[in-house]
Design a protein around this motif. Structure first.
Motif, PDB file in Angstrom:
ATOM      1  N   ALA A 143       0.828  -1.203   0.000  1.00 54.31           N
ATOM      2  CA  ALA A 143       0.000   0.000   0.000  1.00 54.31           C
ATOM      3  C   ALA A 143       0.866   1.257   0.000  1.00 54.31           C
ATOM      4  CB  ALA A 143      -0.928  -0.004   1.209  1.00 54.31           C
ATOM      5  N   LEU A 144       1.964   1.214   0.741  1.00 50.94           N
ATOM      6  CA  LEU A 144       2.875   2.352   0.825  1.00 50.94           C
ATOM      7  C   LEU A 144       3.559   2.619  -0.513  1.00 50.94           C
ATOM      8  CD1 LEU A 144       4.123   4.442   2.752  1.00 50.94           C
ATOM      9  CD2 LEU A 144       5.926   2.780   3.263  1.00 50.94           C
ATOM     10  N   LEU A 145       3.878   1.548  -1.232  1.00 50.86           N
ATOM     11  CA  LEU A 145       4.554   1.704  -2.518  1.00 50.86           C
ATOM     12  C   LEU A 145       3.660   2.406  -3.536  1.00 50.86           C
ATOM     13  CD1 LEU A 145       6.391  -1.739  -2.734  1.00 50.86           C
ATOM     14  CD2 LEU A 145       7.429   0.514  -2.436  1.00 50.86           C
ATOM     15  N   LEU A 146       2.361   2.133  -3.499  1.00 45.93           N
ATOM     16  CA  LEU A 146       1.447   2.851  -4.387  1.00 45.93           C
ATOM     17  C   LEU A 146       1.410   4.329  -4.020  1.00 45.93           C
ATOM     18  CD1 LEU A 146      -0.660   2.843  -6.646  1.00 45.93           C
ATOM     19  CD2 LEU A 146      -2.408   2.367  -4.914  1.00 45.93           C
ATOM     20  N   SER A 147       1.398   4.627  -2.731  1.00 47.67           N
ATOM     21  CA  SER A 147       1.409   6.018  -2.279  1.00 47.67           C
ATOM     22  C   SER A 147       2.665   6.740  -2.742  1.00 47.67           C
ATOM     23  CB  SER A 147       1.314   6.078  -0.747  1.00 47.67           C
ATOM     24  OG  SER A 147       0.088   5.581  -0.294  1.00 47.67           O
ATOM     25  N   ILE A 148       3.793   6.042  -2.692  1.00 46.70           N
ATOM     26  CA  ILE A 148       5.058   6.647  -3.115  1.00 46.70           C
ATOM     27  C   ILE A 148       5.007   7.021  -4.590  1.00 46.70           C
ATOM     28  CG2 ILE A 148       7.517   6.180  -3.515  1.00 46.70           C
ATOM     29  CD1 ILE A 148       7.515   4.542  -0.940  1.00 46.70           C
ATOM     30  N   SER A 149       4.309   6.219  -5.401  1.00 47.08           N
ATOM     31  CA  SER A 149       4.202   6.515  -6.836  1.00 47.08           C
ATOM     32  C   SER A 149       3.412   7.792  -7.086  1.00 47.08           C
ATOM     33  CB  SER A 149       3.554   5.340  -7.581  1.00 47.08           C
ATOM     34  OG  SER A 149       2.193   5.201  -7.233  1.00 47.08           O
ATOM     35  N   ILE A 150       2.631   8.225  -6.093  1.00 49.26           N
ATOM     36  CA  ILE A 150       1.923   9.512  -6.182  1.00 49.26           C
ATOM     37  C   ILE A 150       2.794  10.628  -5.607  1.00 49.26           C
ATOM     38  CG2 ILE A 150      -0.105  10.819  -5.418  1.00 49.26           C
ATOM     39  CD1 ILE A 150      -1.637   8.178  -5.323  1.00 49.26           C
ATOM     40  N   ILE A 151       3.396  10.352  -4.452  1.00 47.63           N
ATOM     41  CA  ILE A 151       4.247  11.357  -3.796  1.00 47.63           C
ATOM     42  C   ILE A 151       5.424  11.743  -4.684  1.00 47.63           C
ATOM     43  CG2 ILE A 151       5.795  11.760  -1.828  1.00 47.63           C
ATOM     44  CD1 ILE A 151       3.933   9.942  -0.181  1.00 47.63           C
ATOM     45  N   ILE A 152       5.910  10.790  -5.452  1.00 46.20           N
ATOM     46  CA  ILE A 152       7.077  11.035  -6.308  1.00 46.20           C
ATOM     47  C   ILE A 152       6.782  12.127  -7.340  1.00 46.20           C
ATOM     48  CG2 ILE A 152       6.668   9.389  -8.212  1.00 46.20           C
ATOM     49  CD1 ILE A 152       9.585   8.484  -7.840  1.00 46.20           C
ATOM     50  N   ILE A 153       5.509  12.279  -7.697  1.00 46.76           N
ATOM     51  CA  ILE A 153       5.112  13.345  -8.624  1.00 46.76           C
ATOM     52  C   ILE A 153       5.404  14.706  -7.995  1.00 46.76           C
ATOM     53  CG2 ILE A 153       3.154  14.416  -9.814  1.00 46.76           C
ATOM     54  CD1 ILE A 153       1.841  11.602  -9.815  1.00 46.76           C
ATOM     55  N   ALA A 154       5.033  14.844  -6.723  1.00 47.61           N
ATOM     56  CA  ALA A 154       5.281  16.105  -6.024  1.00 47.61           C
ATOM     57  C   ALA A 154       6.776  16.348  -5.835  1.00 47.61           C
ATOM     58  CB  ALA A 154       4.576  16.092  -4.672  1.00 47.61           C
ATOM     59  N   LEU A 155       7.509  15.300  -5.511  1.00 47.31           N
ATOM     60  CA  LEU A 155       8.944  15.438  -5.250  1.00 47.31           C
ATOM     61  C   LEU A 155       9.732  15.832  -6.490  1.00 47.31           C
ATOM     62  CD1 LEU A 155       9.628  12.393  -2.882  1.00 47.31           C
ATOM     63  CD2 LEU A 155       9.494  14.807  -2.259  1.00 47.31           C
ATOM     64  N   PHE A 156       9.319  15.346  -7.656  1.00 41.06           N
ATOM     65  CA  PHE A 156      10.090  15.590  -8.870  1.00 41.06           C
ATOM     66  C   PHE A 156       9.543  16.717  -9.739  1.00 41.06           C
ATOM     67  CE2 PHE A 156      12.138  11.762  -7.706  1.00 41.06           C
ATOM     68  CZ  PHE A 156      13.333  11.684  -8.409  1.00 41.06           C
ATOM     69  N   ASP A 157       8.251  17.016  -9.617  1.00 40.93           N
ATOM     70  CA  ASP A 157       7.662  18.011 -10.509  1.00 40.93           C
ATOM     71  C   ASP A 157       7.268  19.306  -9.800  1.00 40.93           C
ATOM     72  OD1 ASP A 157       7.183  18.524 -13.140  1.00 40.93           O
ATOM     73  OD2 ASP A 157       5.230  17.541 -13.237  1.00 40.93           O
ATOM     74  N   VAL A 158       6.983  19.226  -8.501  1.00 42.43           N
ATOM     75  CA  VAL A 158       6.523  20.404  -7.759  1.00 42.43           C
ATOM     76  C   VAL A 158       7.610  20.978  -6.850  1.00 42.43           C
ATOM     77  CG1 VAL A 158       4.819  21.271  -6.105  1.00 42.43           C
ATOM     78  CG2 VAL A 158       4.138  19.573  -7.819  1.00 42.43           C
TER      79      VAL A 158
END
Length: 305
Positions: A143-158
């Motif tokens: 479940a955490l790994l799916l969340s990371i795939s969303i958080i990574i958007i913020a970390l790399f693009d925002v």
């Protein structure tokens, strides 16, 4: 087709679709400066998809005995694809995913962010080989790994595009992405436990100690029911506090997110066999899909309010 089954392409398509929705139907529509070009963002998607695909491959390799009992029709490794070939796919996909991650980390001048890709790839391997046999821990990791795939958007693009003048706006965007990551974690955590109930026979015969095996179906259903009720409460509160003035979004959330979760909770009460648990797992997958799409619905409603 056998290689598509090996990497579970349906889940990968949903992952890629989710990341595309966030980029082109949310971030691009928010009139903010983004750190990645469209090409580099596509590379970010390819990276996460490759690492996730590698995770599915190693999981299929380690699950051969379980799948032979629980899902013989879906078994690929050891049937149509040799174990050696599967390992080569795992290594290749993981190297490509992590390699692209290294490149993108340097593009945004955050080389230490590359460690995130290594961490995810490592967690996927450890999950397949060890953690999935520990009740709840394995479910949390997936479940955490799916969340990371969303958080990574913020970390790399925002985050890399944030500076003093836009910090307030970017913090708001970052916060929204985190909210969706939490939502994805809760729904996927519930789904992973439901899948354990679905696969209980195969797990038991191969010595995998999941939550339903450790405490029984009845107690597991109670836990899942409580988590589901908490999730519904959080969602209802979030919609009331943050989206109350957006009528269309409220109807959307009630009909396609909260409604199906209530349906899930009711059906869970009497679920007892593999077919019924599989149906419940599918319901949660639909909830997750419409939950992700809701970010585009919110943007659309704000523009036409």
């Amino acid at each position: 087709m056998k290689y598509l089954k090996l990497i579970r392409y349906q889940n990968l398509l949903m992952l890629a679709f989710m990341q595309l929705v966030f980029r082109f139907l949310f971030l691009k529509e928010s009139n903010i400066y983004l750190a990645l070009t469209d090409f580099n963002y596509i590379l970010l998607i390819i990276s996460t998809v490759c690492i996730a695909a590698g995770g599915y491959v190693i999981n299929n390799i380690m699950d051969q005995d379980t799948d032979e009992i629980a899902k013989p029709q879906n078994r690929v490794v050891g049937v149509s694809i040799s174990e050696a070939t599967a390992y080569n796919w795992y290594i290749g996909l993981t190297i490509v995913g992590v390699g692209i991650g290294f490149y993108l980390s340097n593009v945004i001048y955050k080389p230490t962010f590359a460690s995130l890709f290594i961490l995810v790839a490592t967690l996927l391997y450890v999950y397949a080989t060890n953690l999935k046999q520990i009740p709840v821990v394995g479910n949390i990791v997936v479940a955490l790994l799916l969340s990371i795939s969303i958080i990574i958007i913020a970390l790399f693009d925002v985050f890399p595009a944030t500076y003093d003048a836009n910090r307030s706006r970017m913090s708001e965007i970052f916060s929204i992405i985190i909210d969706y990551a939490v939502f994805a974690f809760l729904i996927n955590f519930i789904r992973e436990i439901v899948k354990d109930m679905e696969d209980m026979d195969g797990d038991y015969q191969t010595g995998i100690n999941t939550l339903p095996i450790a405490i029984g179906i009845k107690k597991t259903k109670i836990i899942v029911g409580i988590i589901t009720a908490i999730s519904i409460g959080i969602l209802a509160y979030y919609v009331k506090v943050n989206l109350f003035e957006l009528d269309f979004v409220i109807y959307y959330a009630l009909l396609l997110i909260i409604g199906p979760l209530l349906y899930f909770g009711v059906k869970l009460l009497n679920a007892s066999n593999k077919k019924e648990f599989h149906h419940l797992s599918l319901v949660l997958k639909i909830v997750l899909f419409f939950g992700i799409i809701s970010i585009a619905v919110i943007v659309f409603n704000l523009k036409h309010a």
